[in-house]
Write an enzyme that holds these catalytic residues in place. Structure first.
Site, PDB file in Angstrom:
ATOM      1  N   GLY A 157     -10.729 -13.155 -13.783  1.00 20.20           N
ATOM      2  CA  GLY A 157      -9.800 -12.049 -13.601  1.00 20.20           C
ATOM      3  C   GLY A 157      -9.300 -11.513 -14.912  1.00 20.20           C
ATOM      4  CG  HIS A 158      -7.939  -8.071 -17.595  1.00 19.98           C
ATOM      5  ND1 HIS A 158      -8.446  -8.474 -18.813  1.00 19.98           N
ATOM      6  CD2 HIS A 158      -7.040  -7.098 -17.857  1.00 19.98           C
ATOM      7  CE1 HIS A 158      -7.859  -7.757 -19.772  1.00 19.98           C
ATOM      8  NE2 HIS A 158      -7.010  -6.913 -19.216  1.00 19.98           N
ATOM      9  CG  ASP A 187     -17.092   5.605   3.381  1.00 20.95           C
ATOM     10  OD1 ASP A 187     -16.900   5.056   4.478  1.00 20.95           O
ATOM     11  OD2 ASP A 187     -17.772   6.637   3.236  1.00 20.95           O
ATOM     12  CG  ASP A 188     -12.811   1.376   4.275  1.00 21.01           C
ATOM     13  OD1 ASP A 188     -11.624   1.678   4.247  1.00 21.01           O
ATOM     14  OD2 ASP A 188     -13.538   1.559   5.265  1.00 21.01           O
ATOM     15  CB  CYS A 245      -0.953   0.017   1.187  1.00 17.12           C
ATOM     16  SG  CYS A 245      -2.412  -1.000   0.912  1.00 17.12           S
ATOM     17  CG  ASP A 289      -7.019  -2.073  -2.187  1.00 15.86           C
ATOM     18  OD1 ASP A 289      -6.167  -1.236  -2.505  1.00 15.86           O
ATOM     19  OD2 ASP A 289      -7.827  -1.903  -1.269  1.00 15.86           O
ATOM     20  CG  ASP A 294     -11.098  -1.526   1.322  1.00 17.18           C
ATOM     21  OD1 ASP A 294     -10.876  -0.950   2.412  1.00 17.18           O
ATOM     22  OD2 ASP A 294     -10.383  -1.355   0.320  1.00 17.18           O
TER      23      ASP A 294
END
Ligand code: CO
Ligand code: CO
Length: 353
Positions: A141-142, A53-54, A18, A71, A94
């Site tokens: 997914g990608h 917000d999350d 992060c 994320d 989150d």
């Protein structure tokens, strides 16, 4: 297997976890150019992006709302499986911070060519195992080619629209509880630069790969006023978002902050991630330090966290029951760190003392 373990994932990128976040100052400059009025007018929008917000929350039935978040980041540890597990735990957090239950997940992968495919398989397996532990289902997914490896997850969860725990909602008289120790930004910077070894990283790894699931279930069971998780903007940054959305002031006892072992010493040796400086320069104007506060303590409250704990604002009379329930669910490093007060000075949101 042995060959893979020789790849040091943290040496492949300039920033870790992060701490690689596009800074809060940069982001608000970008957002200032956007026209979002039409979006804000949607009657089913419960939480949008204007309150930092999350996750976003959108009502799709009177008793059912979706929580959505994404994320992804660069490796924060060398071991591929552990990196995947931490990235997924961080993304799932989150949904937990909003009080919700994870439902489905989608992988986001930036993979460089020329790496042993087994390394990537391990990253994805680490992520999948956490998604499974959360009770969610991976749908797909990608993947794009990128010289800097990145991995993360977009998570969709659900919640009753009236049970949403946003940044707004903290009230004077509330007690503030933090459920994980601070210091992952400092620790991962120290690891990357060789100041600590894998053993010195162990406490942070265990913490970062622990789901906030149990803590989230406890807050829904007890009933609290507001919640967020502490990640890239650091404790002070996420506290500011909560205090400003709730129009309150937070008073925090520095001596009560749970801290990972060795962190104050590493800060004193100058081990502060770039994201820590960015957070400090953006949020410092809303923060006051009272009494004898060391530079190490200041750096700690701005330290960017990866997969940090929940910051919970609970009515004072319920705080004991909340602590007891957290202990029973083995959330062992939680700490009562301060209280919520009325905000009587326009630019003062947090006092650390
Ligand atoms: Co968050
Ligand atoms: Co996020």
């Amino acid at each position: 297997m042995g060959e893979n373990n020789k790849v040091r994932l943290t040496q492949l990128s300039s920033k870790a976890g992060c701490a690689a976040k596009f800074g809060p100052g940069n982001l608000s400059k970008v957002m200032a150019y956007m026209n979002v009025q039409e979006q804000k007018d949607d009657p089913n929008l419960i939480v949008g992006f204007s309150t930092c917000d999350d996750a976003g929350v959108y009502r799709i039935a009177p008793d059912y709302a979706l929580i959505q978040t994404v994320d992804f980041f660069t490796p924060i540890v060398d071991d591929p499986y552990t990196f995947g597990a931490i990235a997924a735990t961080n993304a799932l957090s989150d949904v937990y911070a909003m009080g919700g239950t994870p439902l489905t997940a989608l992988n986001i992968c930036c993979f460089s060519t020329g790496m042993d495919p087994e390394v990537y398989a391990q990253i994805l397996q680490g992520g999948l195992d956490k998604i499974t532990e959360a009770g969610a289902v991976l749908l797909g997914g990608h993947t794009v080619t990128d010289n800097e490896v990145k991995y993360g997850v977009s998570v969709t969860g659900y919640i009753h629209p009236e049970k949403v725990l946003a940044n707004r909602g903290a009230k004077p008289g509330d007690v503030l509880i933090l459920t994980k120790p601070l210091g992952t930004g400092v620790i991962s910077t120290a690891f990357k630069s060789g100041m600590i070894d894998e053993e010195g990283m162990q406490e942070a790894i265990t913490s970062m790969s622990t789901l906030n699931k149990a803590a989230s279930e406890v807050i829904q069971q007890i009933g609290v006023n507001a919640c967020t998780d502490v990640t890239g903007f650091g404790l002070a940054g996420h506290m500011y978002e909560l205090a400003s959305a709730s129009n309150v002031k937070l008073k925090i006892k520095l001596s009560k902050l749970p801290v990972m072992q060795g962190v104050p010493e590493l800060i004193e040796k100058g081990c502060i991630p770039g994201g820590g400086y960015a957070n400090r320069s953006h949020y410092e104007k809303w923060v006051a330090f009272e009494g004898n506060v060391s530079e190490a303590e200041k750096a700690l409250v701005f330290d960017p966290q990866t997969s940090g704990g929940l910051l919970i604002s609970v009515p004072g009379e319920k705080s004991e029951a909340l602590g007891k329930a957290l202990s029973e669910k083995n959330v062992l490093r939680y700490e009562v760190i301060g209280e919520v007060l009325e905000r009587n000075e326009p630019d003062r949101y947090i006092t650390f003392l």
